[in-house]
Design a protein around this motif. Structure first.
Motif, PDB file in Angstrom:
ATOM      1  N   LYS A 293      -7.861  16.141 -15.498  1.00  0.00           N
ATOM      2  CA  LYS A 293      -8.228  17.105 -14.646  1.00  0.00           C
ATOM      3  C   LYS A 293      -7.729  17.395 -13.464  1.00  0.00           C
ATOM      4  O   LYS A 293      -7.621  18.496 -12.956  1.00  0.00           O
ATOM      5  CB  LYS A 293      -9.584  17.081 -14.529  1.00  0.00           C
ATOM      6  CG  LYS A 293     -10.616  17.153 -16.025  1.00  0.00           C
ATOM      7  CD  LYS A 293     -12.062  17.142 -15.392  1.00  0.00           C
ATOM      8  CE  LYS A 293     -12.804  17.173 -16.785  1.00  0.00           C
ATOM      9  NZ  LYS A 293     -14.506  16.860 -16.598  1.00  0.00           N
ATOM     10  N   ALA A 294      -7.042  16.333 -12.942  1.00  0.00           N
ATOM     11  CA  ALA A 294      -6.529  16.223 -11.440  1.00  0.00           C
ATOM     12  C   ALA A 294      -5.292  17.190 -11.515  1.00  0.00           C
ATOM     13  O   ALA A 294      -4.875  17.758 -10.315  1.00  0.00           O
ATOM     14  CB  ALA A 294      -6.183  14.747 -11.339  1.00  0.00           C
ATOM     15  N   VAL A 295      -4.705  17.309 -12.584  1.00  0.00           N
ATOM     16  CA  VAL A 295      -3.391  18.008 -12.671  1.00  0.00           C
ATOM     17  C   VAL A 295      -3.476  19.491 -13.218  1.00  0.00           C
ATOM     18  O   VAL A 295      -2.652  20.269 -13.193  1.00  0.00           O
ATOM     19  CB  VAL A 295      -2.197  17.295 -13.328  1.00  0.00           C
ATOM     20  CG1 VAL A 295      -1.881  15.867 -12.556  1.00  0.00           C
ATOM     21  CG2 VAL A 295      -2.535  16.998 -14.585  1.00  0.00           C
ATOM     22  N   LYS A 296      -4.806  19.809 -13.822  1.00  0.00           N
ATOM     23  CA  LYS A 296      -4.905  20.949 -14.481  1.00  0.00           C
ATOM     24  C   LYS A 296      -4.963  21.970 -13.094  1.00  0.00           C
ATOM     25  O   LYS A 296      -5.612  21.645 -12.236  1.00  0.00           O
ATOM     26  CB  LYS A 296      -6.152  21.068 -15.145  1.00  0.00           C
ATOM     27  CG  LYS A 296      -6.157  20.094 -16.692  1.00  0.00           C
ATOM     28  CD  LYS A 296      -7.367  20.387 -17.406  1.00  0.00           C
ATOM     29  CE  LYS A 296      -7.010  19.963 -18.816  1.00  0.00           C
ATOM     30  NZ  LYS A 296      -8.432  19.943 -19.628  1.00  0.00           N
ATOM     31  N   PRO A 297      -4.369  23.348 -13.607  1.00  0.00           N
ATOM     32  CA  PRO A 297      -4.922  24.632 -12.549  1.00  0.00           C
ATOM     33  C   PRO A 297      -6.184  24.915 -12.473  1.00  0.00           C
ATOM     34  O   PRO A 297      -6.926  24.848 -13.415  1.00  0.00           O
ATOM     35  CB  PRO A 297      -4.002  25.591 -13.193  1.00  0.00           C
ATOM     36  CG  PRO A 297      -3.860  25.222 -14.602  1.00  0.00           C
ATOM     37  CD  PRO A 297      -3.830  23.796 -14.742  1.00  0.00           C
ATOM     38  N   ASP A 298      -6.508  25.341 -11.216  1.00  0.00           N
ATOM     39  CA  ASP A 298      -7.986  25.850 -11.092  1.00  0.00           C
ATOM     40  C   ASP A 298      -8.229  26.965 -11.649  1.00  0.00           C
ATOM     41  O   ASP A 298      -7.318  27.834 -11.832  1.00  0.00           O
ATOM     42  CB  ASP A 298      -8.222  25.960  -9.564  1.00  0.00           C
ATOM     43  CG  ASP A 298      -7.978  24.588  -8.726  1.00  0.00           C
ATOM     44  OD1 ASP A 298      -8.562  23.502  -9.313  1.00  0.00           O
ATOM     45  OD2 ASP A 298      -7.690  24.453  -7.509  1.00  0.00           O
ATOM     46  N   ASN A 299      -9.344  27.052 -12.222  1.00  0.00           N
ATOM     47  CA  ASN A 299      -9.535  28.438 -13.028  1.00  0.00           C
ATOM     48  C   ASN A 299     -10.389  29.398 -12.167  1.00  0.00           C
ATOM     49  O   ASN A 299     -10.876  28.928 -11.003  1.00  0.00           O
ATOM     50  CB  ASN A 299     -10.657  28.086 -14.150  1.00  0.00           C
ATOM     51  CG  ASN A 299     -10.192  27.171 -15.108  1.00  0.00           C
ATOM     52  OD1 ASN A 299      -8.941  27.396 -15.561  1.00  0.00           O
ATOM     53  ND2 ASN A 299     -10.903  26.247 -15.716  1.00  0.00           N
TER      54      ASN A 299
ATOM     55  N   LYS B  67       3.121  14.022  -9.577  1.00  0.00           N
ATOM     56  CA  LYS B  67       4.056  15.208  -9.594  1.00  0.00           C
ATOM     57  C   LYS B  67       4.591  15.112 -10.849  1.00  0.00           C
ATOM     58  O   LYS B  67       4.894  16.238 -11.378  1.00  0.00           O
ATOM     59  CB  LYS B  67       5.398  14.541  -8.514  1.00  0.00           C
ATOM     60  CG  LYS B  67       6.462  15.558  -8.300  1.00  0.00           C
ATOM     61  CD  LYS B  67       7.457  15.270  -7.369  1.00  0.00           C
ATOM     62  CE  LYS B  67       8.785  16.179  -7.322  1.00  0.00           C
ATOM     63  NZ  LYS B  67       9.468  15.718  -6.464  1.00  0.00           N
ATOM     64  N   LYS B  68       4.907  13.918 -11.720  1.00  0.00           N
ATOM     65  CA  LYS B  68       5.354  14.127 -13.084  1.00  0.00           C
ATOM     66  C   LYS B  68       4.547  14.761 -13.975  1.00  0.00           C
ATOM     67  O   LYS B  68       4.760  15.275 -14.745  1.00  0.00           O
ATOM     68  CB  LYS B  68       5.767  12.647 -13.367  1.00  0.00           C
ATOM     69  CG  LYS B  68       6.126  12.302 -14.870  1.00  0.00           C
ATOM     70  CD  LYS B  68       6.280  10.939 -15.201  1.00  0.00           C
ATOM     71  CE  LYS B  68       7.032  10.828 -16.806  1.00  0.00           C
ATOM     72  NZ  LYS B  68       7.140   9.307 -17.104  1.00  0.00           N
ATOM     73  N   ALA B  69       3.237  14.404 -13.669  1.00  0.00           N
ATOM     74  CA  ALA B  69       2.054  15.064 -14.618  1.00  0.00           C
ATOM     75  C   ALA B  69       2.213  16.593 -14.291  1.00  0.00           C
ATOM     76  O   ALA B  69       1.845  17.354 -15.182  1.00  0.00           O
ATOM     77  CB  ALA B  69       0.734  14.256 -14.220  1.00  0.00           C
TER      78      ALA B  69
ATOM     79  N   LYS C 189       0.878  -1.131   0.079  1.00  0.00           N
ATOM     80  CA  LYS C 189      -0.164   0.035  -0.008  1.00  0.00           C
ATOM     81  C   LYS C 189       0.791   1.455  -0.081  1.00  0.00           C
ATOM     82  O   LYS C 189       0.495   2.128  -0.641  1.00  0.00           O
ATOM     83  CB  LYS C 189      -0.968   0.138   1.086  1.00  0.00           C
ATOM     84  CG  LYS C 189      -2.185  -0.822   1.213  1.00  0.00           C
ATOM     85  CD  LYS C 189      -2.920  -1.030   2.407  1.00  0.00           C
ATOM     86  CE  LYS C 189      -4.163  -1.911   2.169  1.00  0.00           C
ATOM     87  NZ  LYS C 189      -4.765  -2.058   3.497  1.00  0.00           N
ATOM     88  N   ALA C 190       1.818   1.314   0.709  1.00  0.00           N
ATOM     89  CA  ALA C 190       2.730   2.276   0.976  1.00  0.00           C
ATOM     90  C   ALA C 190       3.502   2.804  -0.637  1.00  0.00           C
ATOM     91  O   ALA C 190       3.489   3.911  -0.981  1.00  0.00           O
ATOM     92  CB  ALA C 190       3.859   1.977   1.859  1.00  0.00           C
TER      93      ALA C 190
ATOM     94  N   LYS D 267       1.871   9.466  -5.944  1.00  0.00           N
ATOM     95  CA  LYS D 267       2.548  10.767  -5.703  1.00  0.00           C
ATOM     96  C   LYS D 267       3.387  10.896  -6.835  1.00  0.00           C
ATOM     97  O   LYS D 267       3.484  12.296  -7.245  1.00  0.00           O
ATOM     98  CB  LYS D 267       2.829  10.747  -4.310  1.00  0.00           C
ATOM     99  CG  LYS D 267       1.954  10.771  -3.160  1.00  0.00           C
ATOM    100  CD  LYS D 267       2.685  11.027  -1.755  1.00  0.00           C
ATOM    101  CE  LYS D 267       1.653  11.148  -0.806  1.00  0.00           C
ATOM    102  NZ  LYS D 267       2.546  11.171   0.637  1.00  0.00           N
ATOM    103  N   GLU D 268       4.236  10.043  -7.129  1.00  0.00           N
ATOM    104  CA  GLU D 268       5.433  10.548  -8.083  1.00  0.00           C
ATOM    105  C   GLU D 268       4.610  10.647  -9.390  1.00  0.00           C
ATOM    106  O   GLU D 268       5.044  11.401 -10.240  1.00  0.00           O
ATOM    107  CB  GLU D 268       6.409   9.109  -8.366  1.00  0.00           C
ATOM    108  CG  GLU D 268       7.329   9.090  -7.145  1.00  0.00           C
ATOM    109  CD  GLU D 268       7.958   7.766  -7.022  1.00  0.00           C
ATOM    110  OE1 GLU D 268       7.861   6.996  -8.021  1.00  0.00           O
ATOM    111  OE2 GLU D 268       9.072   7.666  -6.207  1.00  0.00           O
TER     112      GLU D 268
END
Length: 296
Positions: free
Chosen positions: A290-296, A233-235, A221-222, A229-230
């Motif tokens: 969408k998870a890595v797109k900046p918030d508008n 971060k890469k995205a 799980k870890a 997370k990696e």
């Protein structure tokens, strides 16, 4: 479920009017043919347990037919039925959807013949060497008993069996193996059968060759969390690089497009290439998760 002995129309077989008829050990059995609905978690676990069990036993059928044949005599079960019932209940570990085989609990034969109690297994450069003391205090009629060996390759779910490997009185047996097989993870089992084939011993688990370390569930799980997370971060870095590149290309594209519209520049090959790059980058930006797109 019920059984039929004699019917005016003979012995039915197959599906008739919502019932399934089949023959087992000389008996005609029929049961209602039901329609399966959505599976419950318990049913899913049961299905996976059965699938894992079947995959384990399939390549070892010849060994099992001998190993459970003595126990199956006089019953309406066959050796595979008995082996399936045992392993599904006693030789699995883990919870759905991660049910696995506990190879140390696999039993490939059941009988009253004496085991070879001191068998040693050694991996050498060209194969596997089996040794035991042939002078132990066995019964006189047991010295001609035959040693059986089963190799089960845990990664490929394939197996090799040696049903008449050596006599009990030989004290040694060598299996020559190619490098590819010798480096695989192998579960090793052995049994002893009488020379006339009428009796057999319980099987023994001799251990694992090239055993791979099992990663604890918490560690798994870890690792999954770390991987996610990696990846995120890469995205995010890919998005940041894409935004910078798009900004540079957009500035140049607007400038050249303005010049073309004003008549101070022609729509040449360089502009067409730039426009294609601009449109490609825009499409990539729109396709980013969408998870890595900046918030508008």
């Amino acid at each position: 479920m019920a059984t039929l002995t004699n019917t005016p129309l003979g012995t039915p077989r197959g599906k008739i009017d919502g019932y399934v008829y089949y023959n087992s050990k000389g008996k005609t059995i029929f049961r209602r043919s039901g329609k399966s609905g959505p599976q419950t978690p318990l049913q899913k676990a049961n299905c996976q347990a059965m699938a894992v069990t079947m995959k384990l036993l399939k390549p070892m059928l010849k060994y099992i037919n001998l190993g459970y044949g003595y126990q199956a005599k006089g019953t309406d079960k066959n050796p595979h039925n008995l082996a399936t019932a045992y392993h599904k209940k006693h030789a699995l570990k883990g919870e759905y959807p991660n049910i696995q085989v506990d190879y140390s609990k696999v039993i490939l034969s059941v009988g009253d013949l004496s085991k070879i109690r001191d068998m040693q297994l050694q991996k050498v450069a060209t194969g596997l060497q089996f040794t035991w003391d042939p002078k132990l205090n066995y019964k006189p009629e047991e010295y001609d008993d035959l040693v059986m060996i089963q190799l089960y390759y845990t990664c490929t779910k394939k197996a090799d069996h040696f049903l008449n490997a050596a006599k009990r009185c030989d004290g040694t047996y060598f299996i020559e193996m190619d490098e590819e097989y010798l480096q695989a993870e192998i579960a090793v089992y052995t049994s002893v059968k009488s020379a006339d084939g009428c009796r057999i011993s319980d099987s023994s688990f001799l251990g694992m060759i090239n055993e791979k370390a099992e990663i604890p569930e918490m560690t798994v799980k870890a690792l999954e969390i770390k991987t996610k997370k990696e990846e995120k971060k890469k995205a995010k870095k890919e998005l940041s690089d894409l935004k910078i590149k798009l900004a540079v290309v957009t500035t140049s594209y607007i400038q050249q497009l303005t010049e073309i519209n004003a008549g101070t520049r022609t729509e040449d090959k360089a502009f067409i290439t730039l426009e294609a790059e601009f449109l490609t980058l825009k499409c990539k930006m729109q396709g980013m998760p969408k998870a890595v797109k900046p918030d508008n």
